[in-house]
Design a protein around this motif. Structure first.
Motif, short mmCIF file in Angstrom:
data_model
loop_
_atom_site.label_atom_id
_atom_site.label_comp_id
_atom_site.label_asym_id
_atom_site.label_seq_id
_atom_site.Cartn_x
_atom_site.Cartn_y
_atom_site.Cartn_z
N LEU A 27 -14.07 -27.85 -11.31
CA LEU A 27 -12.81 -27.67 -10.61
C LEU A 27 -12.89 -26.60 -9.52
CD1 LEU A 27 -10.28 -27.93 -13.57
CD2 LEU A 27 -10.90 -29.69 -11.88
N GLN A 28 -13.87 -25.70 -9.61
CA GLN A 28 -14.04 -24.68 -8.58
C GLN A 28 -14.93 -25.16 -7.43
OE1 GLN A 28 -15.13 -21.48 -11.52
NE2 GLN A 28 -13.91 -20.29 -10.09
N VAL A 29 -15.67 -26.22 -7.64
CA VAL A 29 -16.62 -26.72 -6.63
C VAL A 29 -15.88 -27.55 -5.59
CG1 VAL A 29 -18.67 -28.14 -6.24
CG2 VAL A 29 -18.51 -26.72 -8.30
N LYS A 30 -16.07 -27.18 -4.33
CA LYS A 30 -15.44 -27.92 -3.24
C LYS A 30 -16.40 -28.91 -2.58
CE LYS A 30 -11.82 -26.48 -4.28
NZ LYS A 30 -11.07 -27.44 -5.02
N ILE A 83 -20.43 -24.89 -2.35
CA ILE A 83 -19.24 -24.19 -1.86
C ILE A 83 -18.22 -24.21 -3.00
CG2 ILE A 83 -17.40 -24.14 -0.14
CD1 ILE A 83 -20.18 -23.72 1.09
N LEU A 84 -17.76 -22.99 -3.35
CA LEU A 84 -16.78 -22.83 -4.42
C LEU A 84 -15.55 -22.08 -3.91
CD1 LEU A 84 -19.79 -21.77 -6.00
CD2 LEU A 84 -18.31 -22.78 -7.70
N GLU A 85 -14.46 -22.23 -4.65
CA GLU A 85 -13.27 -21.41 -4.41
C GLU A 85 -13.35 -20.23 -5.35
OE1 GLU A 85 -9.36 -23.73 -2.91
OE2 GLU A 85 -9.83 -23.91 -5.02
N ALA A 86 -13.15 -19.03 -4.81
CA ALA A 86 -13.22 -17.83 -5.64
C ALA A 86 -11.97 -17.00 -5.42
CB ALA A 86 -14.46 -17.02 -5.29
N GLY A 87 -11.71 -16.13 -6.36
CA GLY A 87 -10.55 -15.24 -6.28
C GLY A 87 -9.41 -15.78 -7.10
N GLN A 93 -10.60 -17.68 -1.54
CA GLN A 93 -11.72 -17.53 -0.60
C GLN A 93 -12.80 -18.57 -0.91
OE1 GLN A 93 -12.43 -15.05 1.89
NE2 GLN A 93 -14.28 -16.21 2.26
N TYR A 94 -13.34 -19.19 0.12
CA TYR A 94 -14.51 -20.04 -0.07
C TYR A 94 -15.76 -19.18 -0.04
CZ TYR A 94 -11.64 -24.20 0.64
OH TYR A 94 -10.70 -25.17 0.51
N ILE A 95 -16.64 -19.40 -0.99
CA ILE A 95 -17.92 -18.70 -1.05
C ILE A 95 -18.99 -19.74 -1.34
CG2 ILE A 95 -19.31 -17.00 -2.31
CD1 ILE A 95 -16.84 -15.40 -2.79
N GLN A 136 -31.91 -31.70 -24.51
CA GLN A 136 -32.99 -30.94 -25.17
C GLN A 136 -33.22 -29.54 -24.59
OE1 GLN A 136 -34.04 -34.41 -24.38
NE2 GLN A 136 -33.13 -34.90 -26.36
N ARG A 137 -32.22 -28.97 -23.94
CA ARG A 137 -32.35 -27.60 -23.46
C ARG A 137 -30.98 -26.94 -23.47
NH1 ARG A 137 -34.54 -28.01 -17.46
NH2 ARG A 137 -35.14 -25.90 -18.00
N TYR A 138 -31.00 -25.64 -23.42
CA TYR A 138 -29.75 -24.89 -23.37
C TYR A 138 -29.41 -24.58 -21.92
CZ TYR A 138 -29.58 -24.34 -28.36
OH TYR A 138 -29.48 -24.60 -29.70
N ILE A 139 -28.11 -24.67 -21.63
CA ILE A 139 -27.65 -24.29 -20.30
C ILE A 139 -26.62 -23.18 -20.46
CG2 ILE A 139 -28.08 -26.50 -19.18
CD1 ILE A 139 -25.16 -27.15 -19.43
N LEU A 140 -26.65 -22.25 -19.53
CA LEU A 140 -25.67 -21.17 -19.51
C LEU A 140 -24.52 -21.59 -18.62
CD1 LEU A 140 -27.90 -17.99 -19.14
CD2 LEU A 140 -26.60 -18.71 -21.15
N LEU A 141 -23.32 -21.50 -19.15
CA LEU A 141 -22.12 -21.80 -18.38
C LEU A 141 -21.65 -20.49 -17.76
CD1 LEU A 141 -20.35 -24.05 -21.02
CD2 LEU A 141 -21.93 -24.73 -19.22
N LEU A 142 -21.54 -20.48 -16.46
CA LEU A 142 -21.19 -19.25 -15.76
C LEU A 142 -19.69 -19.13 -15.56
CD1 LEU A 142 -23.99 -19.13 -13.03
CD2 LEU A 142 -23.88 -17.90 -15.20
N HIS A 143 -19.21 -17.92 -15.68
CA HIS A 143 -17.81 -17.59 -15.41
C HIS A 143 -17.75 -17.20 -13.93
CE1 HIS A 143 -13.95 -15.68 -15.57
NE2 HIS A 143 -13.84 -15.88 -16.87
N MET A 144 -17.53 -18.19 -13.07
CA MET A 144 -17.70 -17.99 -11.63
C MET A 144 -16.72 -16.98 -11.04
SD MET A 144 -20.40 -19.59 -11.19
CE MET A 144 -20.61 -19.22 -9.48
N ASP A 145 -15.53 -16.80 -11.62
CA ASP A 145 -14.62 -15.79 -11.10
C ASP A 145 -15.20 -14.38 -11.29
OD1 ASP A 145 -12.70 -17.46 -10.05
OD2 ASP A 145 -11.56 -17.56 -11.90
#
Length: 173
Positions: A27-30, A83-87, A93-95, A136-145
């Protein structure tokens, strides 16, 4: 007896940084763009790779690897800018974030997401929203804010001499 509706899965964009796979909420990815040369900006933190023009808007692009305390990303054939929406406040803001490669959109239910381990990873704990097992692998979910905190990144971009002068001026008044 009340029936509880199972939680809807959320979608995440998975991407590569070095040998590791990470993901962020879709949802943050533009948009996702091919890497192209950026304009550098003086006196920015090392993780600010540069800025780009996105349809008339200047967008800062960070090297996500550097922001996460890893070695700088090498620009390769599959490198791209997400490109993500941040803030938290409008207008947001687009970053852009430079990543080694984008994989795919994955769906995860809340039950698939585990809390981040207290040890064994090299990321700040507030950057990690959770961990999930995927293909078969672990992924880290990032808290983009948190990763793309505009306030924190802005405070890191001020040179110390300017901060000292500003603080001295406030003390003299």
């Amino acid at each position: 007896m009340a029936m509880t509706k199972p939680a809807e899965p959320e979608q995440y964009l998975s991407f590569q940084l070095g040998a590791d796979v990470f993901a962020c909420n879709i949802l943050q990815v533009k948009e996702i763009l091919e890497y192209h040369r950026l304009t550098s900006v003086p006196q920015m933190p090392a993780f600010v790779h540069g800025v780009m023009n996105l349809r008339g808007t200047v967008v800062p692009v960070i090297d996500l690897a550097l922001r996460c305390g890893r070695p700088a990303s090498a620009i390769l054939r599959r490198s791209c800018i997400v490109i993500l929406e941040a803030g938290h406040e409008a207008p947001r803001q687009y970053i852009g974030m430079l990543v080694d490669a984008v994989h795919e959109v994955i769906s995860l239910c809340a039950d698939d997401i585990l809390p981040a381990p207290a040890f064994g990873n090299h990321l700040r704990p507030d950057f990690i929203a959770g961990v999930s097992h995927w293909q078969q692998r672990y992924i880290l979910l990032l808290h983009m804010d948190k990763v793309l905190s505009i306030e924190e990144m802005a405070s890191l971009s001020s040179p110390p001499a300017v901060q000292i002068k500003a603080e001295s001026a406030c003390l003299m008044s």
